[in-house]
Design a protein around this motif. Structure first.
Motif, PDB file in Angstrom:
ATOM      1  N   PHE A   3       0.829  -1.202   0.000  1.00 55.73           N
ATOM      2  CA  PHE A   3       0.000   0.000   0.000  1.00 55.73           C
ATOM      3  C   PHE A   3       0.864   1.253   0.000  1.00 55.73           C
ATOM      4  CE2 PHE A   3      -1.548   3.440   2.687  1.00 55.73           C
ATOM      5  CZ  PHE A   3      -2.669   3.858   1.972  1.00 55.73           C
ATOM      6  N   HIS A   4       1.869   1.279   0.845  1.00 54.69           N
ATOM      7  CA  HIS A   4       2.718   2.468   0.935  1.00 54.69           C
ATOM      8  C   HIS A   4       3.544   2.670  -0.337  1.00 54.69           C
ATOM      9  CE1 HIS A   4       1.588   3.528   4.965  1.00 54.69           C
ATOM     10  NE2 HIS A   4       1.876   2.322   5.409  1.00 54.69           N
ATOM     11  N   GLN A   5       3.908   1.584  -1.031  1.00 55.62           N
ATOM     12  CA  GLN A   5       4.585   1.735  -2.321  1.00 55.62           C
ATOM     13  C   GLN A   5       3.668   2.437  -3.316  1.00 55.62           C
ATOM     14  OE1 GLN A   5       6.178  -1.936  -3.889  1.00 55.62           O
ATOM     15  NE2 GLN A   5       7.100  -2.502  -1.930  1.00 55.62           N
ATOM     16  N   GLN A   6       2.409   1.970  -3.381  1.00 57.27           N
ATOM     17  CA  GLN A   6       1.459   2.620  -4.288  1.00 57.27           C
ATOM     18  C   GLN A   6       1.241   4.075  -3.885  1.00 57.27           C
ATOM     19  OE1 GLN A   6      -1.686  -0.840  -4.317  1.00 57.27           O
ATOM     20  NE2 GLN A   6      -1.957   0.378  -6.187  1.00 57.27           N
ATOM     21  N   MET A   7       1.079   4.305  -2.597  1.00 56.06           N
ATOM     22  CA  MET A   7       0.798   5.648  -2.110  1.00 56.06           C
ATOM     23  C   MET A   7       1.959   6.587  -2.436  1.00 56.06           C
ATOM     24  SD  MET A   7      -1.727   7.138  -0.529  1.00 56.06           S
ATOM     25  CE  MET A   7      -1.591   8.822  -1.100  1.00 56.06           C
ATOM     26  N   SER A   8       3.173   6.115  -2.322  1.00 54.47           N
ATOM     27  CA  SER A   8       4.345   6.944  -2.601  1.00 54.47           C
ATOM     28  C   SER A   8       4.374   7.365  -4.068  1.00 54.47           C
ATOM     29  CB  SER A   8       5.618   6.170  -2.244  1.00 54.47           C
ATOM     30  OG  SER A   8       6.759   6.920  -2.574  1.00 54.47           O
ATOM     31  N   ARG A   9       4.076   6.420  -4.967  1.00 49.36           N
ATOM     32  CA  ARG A   9       4.046   6.748  -6.394  1.00 49.36           C
ATOM     33  C   ARG A   9       2.980   7.799  -6.692  1.00 49.36           C
ATOM     34  NH1 ARG A   9       3.744   0.703  -7.158  1.00 49.36           N
ATOM     35  NH2 ARG A   9       5.907  -0.021  -7.183  1.00 49.36           N
ATOM     36  N   LEU A  10       1.815   7.637  -6.093  1.00 47.57           N
ATOM     37  CA  LEU A  10       0.699   8.534  -6.376  1.00 47.57           C
ATOM     38  C   LEU A  10       0.924   9.922  -5.788  1.00 47.57           C
ATOM     39  CD1 LEU A  10      -2.054   5.884  -5.731  1.00 47.57           C
ATOM     40  CD2 LEU A  10      -1.647   7.036  -7.921  1.00 47.57           C
ATOM     41  N   ARG A  11       1.478   9.971  -4.610  1.00 49.10           N
ATOM     42  CA  ARG A  11       1.742  11.267  -3.980  1.00 49.10           C
ATOM     43  C   ARG A  11       2.752  12.056  -4.808  1.00 49.10           C
ATOM     44  NH1 ARG A  11       3.054   9.535   0.787  1.00 49.10           N
ATOM     45  NH2 ARG A  11       1.000   9.772   1.745  1.00 49.10           N
ATOM     46  N   ALA A  12       3.800  11.379  -5.294  1.00 44.27           N
ATOM     47  CA  ALA A  12       4.802  12.063  -6.112  1.00 44.27           C
ATOM     48  C   ALA A  12       4.190  12.570  -7.413  1.00 44.27           C
ATOM     49  CB  ALA A  12       5.963  11.109  -6.408  1.00 44.27           C
ATOM     50  N   LEU A  13       3.339  11.762  -8.035  1.00 49.59           N
ATOM     51  CA  LEU A  13       2.704  12.169  -9.288  1.00 49.59           C
ATOM     52  C   LEU A  13       1.773  13.349  -9.063  1.00 49.59           C
ATOM     53  CD1 LEU A  13       2.124  11.663 -12.287  1.00 49.59           C
ATOM     54  CD2 LEU A  13       0.376   9.994 -11.571  1.00 49.59           C
ATOM     55  N   ALA A  14       0.980  13.290  -7.999  1.00 48.82           N
ATOM     56  CA  ALA A  14       0.039  14.382  -7.713  1.00 48.82           C
ATOM     57  C   ALA A  14       0.768  15.681  -7.437  1.00 48.82           C
ATOM     58  CB  ALA A  14      -0.849  14.004  -6.534  1.00 48.82           C
ATOM     59  N   GLU A  15       1.869  15.611  -6.700  1.00 53.12           N
ATOM     60  CA  GLU A  15       2.643  16.815  -6.407  1.00 53.12           C
ATOM     61  C   GLU A  15       3.245  17.395  -7.686  1.00 53.12           C
ATOM     62  OE1 GLU A  15       5.435  15.635  -3.453  1.00 53.12           O
ATOM     63  OE2 GLU A  15       3.944  15.556  -1.827  1.00 53.12           O
ATOM     64  N   HIS A  16       3.702  16.518  -8.560  1.00 50.55           N
ATOM     65  CA  HIS A  16       4.303  16.975  -9.817  1.00 50.55           C
ATOM     66  C   HIS A  16       3.276  17.708 -10.687  1.00 50.55           C
ATOM     67  CE1 HIS A  16       6.786  17.070 -13.397  1.00 50.55           C
ATOM     68  NE2 HIS A  16       5.864  16.398 -14.076  1.00 50.55           N
ATOM     69  N   LEU A  17       2.051  17.188 -10.725  1.00 49.20           N
ATOM     70  CA  LEU A  17       1.014  17.757 -11.595  1.00 49.20           C
ATOM     71  C   LEU A  17       0.146  18.791 -10.889  1.00 49.20           C
ATOM     72  CD1 LEU A  17      -0.207  14.485 -13.372  1.00 49.20           C
ATOM     73  CD2 LEU A  17       1.240  16.279 -14.343  1.00 49.20           C
ATOM     74  N   GLY A  18       0.244  18.868  -9.567  1.00 54.78           N
ATOM     75  CA  GLY A  18      -0.680  19.713  -8.820  1.00 54.78           C
ATOM     76  C   GLY A  18      -2.113  19.217  -8.947  1.00 54.78           C
ATOM     77  N   ALA A  19      -2.270  17.888  -8.887  1.00 53.78           N
ATOM     78  CA  ALA A  19      -3.551  17.263  -9.201  1.00 53.78           C
ATOM     79  C   ALA A  19      -4.287  16.811  -7.951  1.00 53.78           C
ATOM     80  CB  ALA A  19      -3.324  16.059 -10.108  1.00 53.78           C
ATOM     81  N   PRO A  20      -5.612  16.985  -7.909  1.00 51.27           N
ATOM     82  CA  PRO A  20      -6.409  16.390  -6.829  1.00 51.27           C
ATOM     83  C   PRO A  20      -6.509  14.878  -7.017  1.00 51.27           C
ATOM     84  CG  PRO A  20      -7.840  17.500  -8.398  1.00 51.27           C
ATOM     85  CD  PRO A  20      -6.430  17.785  -8.829  1.00 51.27           C
ATOM     86  N   LEU A  21      -6.617  14.162  -5.902  1.00 50.63           N
ATOM     87  CA  LEU A  21      -6.586  12.707  -5.913  1.00 50.63           C
ATOM     88  C   LEU A  21      -7.918  12.100  -5.492  1.00 50.63           C
ATOM     89  CD1 LEU A  21      -3.119  12.088  -4.210  1.00 50.63           C
ATOM     90  CD2 LEU A  21      -3.714  11.505  -6.569  1.00 50.63           C
ATOM     91  N   CYS A  22      -8.272  10.988  -6.146  1.00 51.91           N
ATOM     92  CA  CYS A  22      -9.366  10.126  -5.702  1.00 51.91           C
ATOM     93  C   CYS A  22      -8.813   8.715  -5.646  1.00 51.91           C
ATOM     94  CB  CYS A  22     -10.550  10.197  -6.657  1.00 51.91           C
ATOM     95  SG  CYS A  22     -11.892   9.080  -6.193  1.00 51.91           S
ATOM     96  N   LEU A  23      -8.502   8.248  -4.434  1.00 44.14           N
ATOM     97  CA  LEU A  23      -7.788   6.987  -4.277  1.00 44.14           C
ATOM     98  C   LEU A  23      -8.502   5.990  -3.370  1.00 44.14           C
ATOM     99  CD1 LEU A  23      -4.198   8.424  -3.594  1.00 44.14           C
ATOM    100  CD2 LEU A  23      -5.237   7.839  -5.801  1.00 44.14           C
ATOM    101  N   ALA A  24      -9.101   6.472  -2.290  1.00 48.51           N
ATOM    102  CA  ALA A  24      -9.469   5.595  -1.173  1.00 48.51           C
ATOM    103  C   ALA A  24     -10.754   4.828  -1.444  1.00 48.51           C
ATOM    104  CB  ALA A  24      -9.604   6.405   0.110  1.00 48.51           C
ATOM    105  N   ASN A  25     -10.643   3.504  -1.568  1.00 47.24           N
ATOM    106  CA  ASN A  25     -11.788   2.615  -1.596  1.00 47.24           C
ATOM    107  C   ASN A  25     -12.293   2.412  -0.164  1.00 47.24           C
ATOM    108  OD1 ASN A  25      -9.649   1.122  -0.627  1.00 47.24           O
ATOM    109  ND2 ASN A  25      -9.713  -0.440  -2.223  1.00 47.24           N
ATOM    110  N   SER A  26     -13.172   1.439   0.052  1.00 51.33           N
ATOM    111  CA  SER A  26     -13.708   1.249   1.409  1.00 51.33           C
ATOM    112  C   SER A  26     -12.625   0.967   2.446  1.00 51.33           C
ATOM    113  CB  SER A  26     -14.753   0.131   1.410  1.00 51.33           C
ATOM    114  OG  SER A  26     -15.959   0.567   0.821  1.00 51.33           O
ATOM    115  N   PRO A  27     -11.725  -0.007   2.218  1.00 55.15           N
ATOM    116  CA  PRO A  27     -10.716  -0.250   3.252  1.00 55.15           C
ATOM    117  C   PRO A  27      -9.815   0.946   3.518  1.00 55.15           C
ATOM    118  CG  PRO A  27     -10.355  -1.668   1.345  1.00 55.15           C
ATOM    119  CD  PRO A  27     -11.683  -1.033   1.163  1.00 55.15           C
ATOM    120  N   ALA A  28      -9.446   1.678   2.465  1.00 53.94           N
ATOM    121  CA  ALA A  28      -8.602   2.854   2.677  1.00 53.94           C
ATOM    122  C   ALA A  28      -9.382   3.967   3.369  1.00 53.94           C
ATOM    123  CB  ALA A  28      -8.037   3.342   1.348  1.00 53.94           C
TER     124      ALA A  28
END
Length: 372
Positions: free
Chosen positions: A178-203
């Motif tokens: 999970f943290h590997q995926q989260m790290s990739r997504l956080r870096a991408l969002a910061e690079h693009l200045g993009a809002p995120l929609c990530l969290a399913n029910s467990p998250a």
């Protein structure tokens, strides 16, 4: 007299579970996932119940898998935005997406090309799907940068761009992947200045660092706990569906007598067997093993024998007062307040709650209840 099997749907419990999702992610918007006919609960009825919440607490959008599900909601009078989580399946669907005012995910190059070639009456809100490690749908983080830039300049076609991804292990106690995926997504969002929609029910329940601009509560809305181990938050979920029937016959068996197909279960002592109006033709899992829990008159008893198409059998030897007409709960809330979790039943079937809930077939009437 009608066959006694019904699926009772508690709309107040649905609203409670949605409010819990919002409480857990107070800085996020919460899109209510009602794909697969609201996980077997009835998408139109569930959407209407959630739209009836006060304006400051109702879902700002719903999410479904495909255009046909969205069209059904619109025919049912649902007005809120609807997100197509898998986007379009062919370019010609864009006309209906435009006409119905839908939002859409894009996960493949052909979808991007189709959108950029189309001229909607108003720009279509787009959630760009990123493959951060699930390896089903989506662009790699590197590809997503280029696609985002192409969509960002096509303001006549696309609007309200978000990054979207899906976690493979948000339900697990081991959070390494999970943290590997989260790290990739956080870096991408910061690079693009993009809002995120990530969290399913467990998250949504257990990974606050993933909440982002939006969360996507799905199975938790229906009272199922998707976590590998229950949390304080998931224990607050309320079951929405109660699959309820009655005993329609009682058999008195001598020790050693078999029950059902192939005689899988044999009476270990003189036994009383209750025959219940529910079977795999209704969606109850045929793979349920002997010992699968069932509530009879609010008391736990066990499945005894293979599930048939229209019936199943339970051992009621220890319940001498139980007989023809006695209430049976396959999962959900019994009349005396006892609860049998669909998650527990699913474990006995070698399945998950999603399978059981979405598997309840149309011949089982849905009966909707609400106090508010």
């Amino acid at each position: 007299m009608a066959r006694p099997l019904v699926a009772d749907i508690d709309l107040d419990a649905l609203r409670h579970n949605y409010r819990l999702a919002r409480e857990l992610a107070p800085a996020s918007q919460a899109v209510a996932v009602i794909k697969a006919d609201a996980y077997g609960h009835g998408a139109v009825a569930c959407a209407r119940a959630l739209e009836a919440l006060p304006a400051d607490s109702r879902p700002p959008a719903f999410a479904v898998a495909c255009l046909e599900e969205a069209e059904s909601l619109r025919r049912g009078g649902v007005k809120a935005p609807i997100v197509l989580l898998e986007g379009i399946f062919e370019a010609s669907e864009l006309e209906r997406v435009d006409a119905l005012g839908l939002w859409m995910a894009v996960h493949s190059e052909w979808q991007v090309a189709a959108l950029l070639a189309y001229r909607p009456t108003r720009p279509i809100p787009v959630w760009l799907k990123v493959d951060s490690g699930m390896h089903r749908l989506g662009f790699s983080p590197e590809e997503a940068v280029t696609v985002w830039q192409r969509l960002a300049v096509a303001s006549e076609c696309a609007a309200a761009l978000h990054l979207m991804s899906h976690f493979a292990t948000a339900d697990a106690l081991d959070g390494q992947y999970f943290h590997q995926q989260m790290s990739r997504l956080r870096a991408l969002a910061e690079h693009l200045g993009a809002p995120l929609c990530l969290a399913n029910s467990p998250a949504t329940l257990a990974r606050p660092e993933a909440h982002g601009a939006w969360v996507r509560p799905g199975v938790m809305l229906y009272g199922s706990d998707p976590l590998e181990a229950p949390s304080e938050a998931s224990r607050r979920l309320r079951p929405v569906m109660t699959l309820r029937s009655r005993i329609i016959a009682v058999q008195e068996l001598a020790a050693g007598e078999p029950v059902g197909y192939a005689g899988r279960w044999r009476a270990p002592r003189p036994s009383r067997i209750g025959v219940v109006a529910c079977g795999y033709g209704d969606g109850y899992d045929r793979h349920a093993v002997d010992g699968t829990p069932v509530l009879v008159a609010g008391q736990r008893v066990s499945l005894a024998g293979k599930v048939s198409m229209d019936m199943l059998t339970v051992d009621i030897t220890e319940l001498p007062e139980a007989g023809t007409g006695t209430e049976v709960v396959l999962w959900g809330n019994a009349s005396n307040g006892e609860v049998l979790s669909v998650d527990e039943v699913a474990r006995y079937c070698g399945a998950i709650s999603y399978t059981l809930l979405t598997g309840v077939l149309p011949r089982v009437p849905r009966r909707y209840h609400e106090r508010s």
